[in-house]
Enzyme design. Structure first.
Site, PDB file in Angstrom:
ATOM      1  N   SER A 129       0.864  -1.189   0.000  1.00  0.00           N
ATOM      2  CA  SER A 129       0.000   0.000   0.000  1.00  0.00           C
ATOM      3  C   SER A 129       0.897   1.234   0.000  1.00  0.00           C
ATOM      4  O   SER A 129       2.120   1.116   0.018  1.00  0.00           O
ATOM      5  CB  SER A 129      -0.890   0.008   1.238  1.00  0.00           C
ATOM      6  OG  SER A 129      -0.098   0.324   2.367  1.00  0.00           O
ATOM      7  N   LYS A 130       0.282   2.389   0.011  1.00  0.00           N
ATOM      8  CA  LYS A 130       1.005   3.661  -0.004  1.00  0.00           C
ATOM      9  C   LYS A 130       2.058   3.717   1.098  1.00  0.00           C
ATOM     10  O   LYS A 130       3.113   4.335   0.943  1.00  0.00           O
ATOM     11  CB  LYS A 130       0.013   4.822   0.199  1.00  0.00           C
ATOM     12  CG  LYS A 130      -0.448   5.428  -1.111  1.00  0.00           C
ATOM     13  CD  LYS A 130      -0.231   6.943  -1.101  1.00  0.00           C
ATOM     14  CE  LYS A 130       0.591   7.538  -2.171  1.00  0.00           C
ATOM     15  NZ  LYS A 130       0.563   7.317  -3.488  1.00  0.00           N
ATOM     16  N   ARG A 131       1.749   3.075   2.203  1.00  0.00           N
ATOM     17  CA  ARG A 131       2.648   3.000   3.351  1.00  0.00           C
ATOM     18  C   ARG A 131       4.060   2.528   2.932  1.00  0.00           C
ATOM     19  O   ARG A 131       5.055   2.906   3.519  1.00  0.00           O
ATOM     20  CB  ARG A 131       2.053   1.962   4.301  1.00  0.00           C
ATOM     21  CG  ARG A 131       2.311   2.082   5.730  1.00  0.00           C
ATOM     22  CD  ARG A 131       1.302   1.250   6.550  1.00  0.00           C
ATOM     23  NE  ARG A 131       0.534   0.261   5.809  1.00  0.00           N
ATOM     24  CZ  ARG A 131       0.845  -1.027   5.727  1.00  0.00           C
ATOM     25  NH1 ARG A 131       1.905  -1.492   6.302  1.00  0.00           N
ATOM     26  NH2 ARG A 131       0.060  -1.856   5.045  1.00  0.00           N
ATOM     27  N   HIS A 132       4.103   1.664   1.928  1.00  0.00           N
ATOM     28  CA  HIS A 132       5.396   1.111   1.501  1.00  0.00           C
ATOM     29  C   HIS A 132       6.081   1.979   0.452  1.00  0.00           C
ATOM     30  O   HIS A 132       7.055   1.579  -0.153  1.00  0.00           O
ATOM     31  CB  HIS A 132       5.202  -0.296   0.929  1.00  0.00           C
ATOM     32  CG  HIS A 132       4.642  -1.266   1.912  1.00  0.00           C
ATOM     33  ND1 HIS A 132       3.303  -1.576   1.962  1.00  0.00           N
ATOM     34  CD2 HIS A 132       5.242  -1.969   2.897  1.00  0.00           C
ATOM     35  CE1 HIS A 132       3.103  -2.457   2.935  1.00  0.00           C
ATOM     36  NE2 HIS A 132       4.259  -2.704   3.519  1.00  0.00           N
ATOM     37  N   GLY A 133       5.543   3.171   0.222  1.00  0.00           N
ATOM     38  CA  GLY A 133       6.123   4.040  -0.816  1.00  0.00           C
ATOM     39  C   GLY A 133       5.133   4.142  -1.959  1.00  0.00           C
ATOM     40  O   GLY A 133       3.964   3.782  -1.814  1.00  0.00           O
TER      41      GLY A 133
END
Ligand code: GLU
Length: 515
Positions: free
Chosen positions: A255-259
């Site tokens: 997800s966005k959390r990972h970049g």
């Protein structure tokens, strides 16, 4: 029969990494088997479909190097390739009629309220929610006729067989089976007459002679419905291939959390199509040996479903950077300069950094944007000089974006000075004399100034003359004076690229700082 696969996105937003992996596996599989890759746009949900998104899908896949043999943008024997257009052309109507006449589909007249009540009761009774029958699955012909006569809106649902086991042979997972009583009756045709994904996709897969349904694991739970539909029509089922999820290094769904997850953002960050493709191919697939850096042809040659793993594929950003760096170093400098120029002139590159909000204090998007603009101007102004600079930094960077800040000191009139480096290296007694000697050398010792050995000799000579034990106290102040930084490419090489005039101007400025 030769391999025929389709990438069948529902373009509602950006092209994400997951969809790219999906498209890439299909493309590699089709190429490996000299088969056909079809692009089919699944736009039956008209409220969510976006033509801009479809355009982004097509152009980004083209940038990555995924080309289709048939599709809405190029036509082909199965046109049209957008499901909304296929619906208009009457493709689905005869099939739904046939399915109803075979008894495998039925009209359901439930109102939204009734469906909501059904869901509430199921929830209270801790049953799985969904339409497992209701009034209409077993309604009599008279009931249906009466509802129709009243003009009640209806959907058409698939009549999933009850009390049997539905199984598929998945090419990645082997046999997977379901108790058919746990599968709800999906809507095939909506009240407005539009087919749903479940129906349109399977009818099209049959009509387009798709041999392998390759898709993400999130569709595995729909497979029994799809298999049942093929069986209901008496069609041969394609081979199901459910590819593993993509997870971050923490094991959680990507997800966005990972970049970034938008593929275009990777392009803007300076990742090149080749290494990105190489990296994505290795998420959930392995060539069966320990190869990691692979060319397009090697990927095509090695790709087969036997290498697709059932366990989640890890998205390791450091590996992407490493592969990209390797690819940069392997490039012929002229080609690299062209690649950088294209990258700088793609409008999305600067827009991306302009709008980026960084939560990493070491990353200043505005600074990167400025450095990229400066690099573009510098290439425009003096291409041969820019080429020499790029050749040096080629050994050190990981992304095309890195070239901006890495090259900045070469192109600045005078480089920005790092105060810590100045404090550390400008203090020793010999530094003033060192700068004077080098300044005097510009135009005399370094007449041509393009041979690193001349600079090496000059610095070593200074070391001997001034009986300085190590070369470090000579090299470091010189480096800081010329580049403003304590680290960078080899000093003698970078001096040869800067040349005597720039060296002299920088040393004169550094001398001022000694006072
Ligand atoms: N339209 C579906 C999607 O958006 C396609 C799924 C499939 O490949 O069957 O992912």
């Amino acid at each position: 029969m030769s391999v025929r696969v389709r990438f069948a996105p529902s373009p509602t937003g950006m092209l994400h990494v997951g969809a790219l992996r999906d498209a890439l596996f299909k493309s590699l599989f089709a190429r490996h088997h000299h088969g056909v890759l079809i692009l089919r746009i699944e736009d039956t949900d008209r409220t969510r479909y976006s033509p801009e998104s479809e355009a982004e899908f097509i152009s980004t896949l083209k940038w990555v190097g995924i080309e289709f043999d048939e599709g809405p943008h190029i036509g082909g024997p199965n046109a049209p390739y957008r499901q909304s257009e296929r619906k208009e052309a009457g493709v689905y109507q005869p099939w739904i009629e046939k399915l109803m006449s075979l008894g495998h589909a039925y009209k359901a007249f439930d109102t939204p309220q009734e469906l909501e009540e059904m869901r509430e009761i199921q929830t209270i009774n801790k049953q799985s929610t969904g339409y497992y029958g209701g009034v209409w699955r077993d309604a009599t012909a008279e009931q249906v006729a009466a509802a129709e006569a009243e003009g009640k809106p209806y959907v058409i649902r698939q009549r999933i067989p009850r009390d049997i086991t539905i199984s598929i042979h998945d090419a990645v997972r082997g046999r997977v089976e379901w108790d058919s009583n746990t599968i709800d009756d999906p809507v095939l045709i909506k009240a407005d007459g539009m087919p749903t994904y479940h129906f349109a996709s399977m009818v099209d897969d049959h009509l387009m002679d798709i041999t392998h349904i390759i898709r993400g694991e999130e569709w595995l739970s729909s497979a029994p419905k799809h298999a049942a539909l093929f069986d209901a029509f008496g069609w041969n089922r394609p081979v199901f291939v459910h590819c593993p999820l993509i997870v971050g290094l923490d094991g959680k769904k990507l997800s966005k959390r990972h970049g970034a997850t938008r593929v275009l953002d990777y392009a803007a960050q300076g990742f090149m199509a080749g290494p990105l493709k190489n990296f994505i191919a290795l998420i959930g697939w392995s060539p069966g040996d320990d190869r990691e850096a692979m060319s397009e042809q090697e990927l095509v040659d090695a790709f087969d479903i036997s290498g697709v793993q059932p366990s989640p594929g890890k998205f390791d950003f450091e590996k992407l950077k490493w592969l990209n760096g390797l690819a940069i170093r392997a490039m012929e400098p002229f080609a690299l300069l062209d690649e950088i120029t294209d990258y700088l002139r793609t409008p999305y590159t600067l827009d991306y950094f302009n709008q980026l909000v960084s939560d990493d204090p070491k990353v200043d998007p505005k600074k990167i944007e400025k450095a990229l603009l400066d690099l573009d101007r510098a290439i425009e102004k003096d291409k041969p000089y820019a080429l020499e600079v790029i050749k040096l930094e080629q050994q050190r960077v990981q992304t095309l974006a890195d070239f901006g800040e890495a090259c900045a000191f070469f192109f600045a009139e005078l480089p920005e000075m790092d105060p810590k480096a100045v404090e550390k290296w400008f203090g020793q007694a010999h530094v003033g004399q060192l700068f004077d000697t080098l300044i005097a050398g510009c135009g005399t010792t370094f007449i041509d100034g393009s041979d690193p050995v001349d600079y090496e000799n000059a610095l070593k000579e200074f070391q001997v003359t001034h009986q300085i034990e190590k070369l470090g106290p000579i090299v470091h102040p010189t480096r800081v004076a010329l580049t403003g930084k304590p680290t960078g490419p080899g000093l003698f090489e970078l001096m040869a690229v800067l040349g005597p005039a720039r060296i002299k101007a920088r040393l004169l400025r550094a001398k001022e700082m000694l006072k």
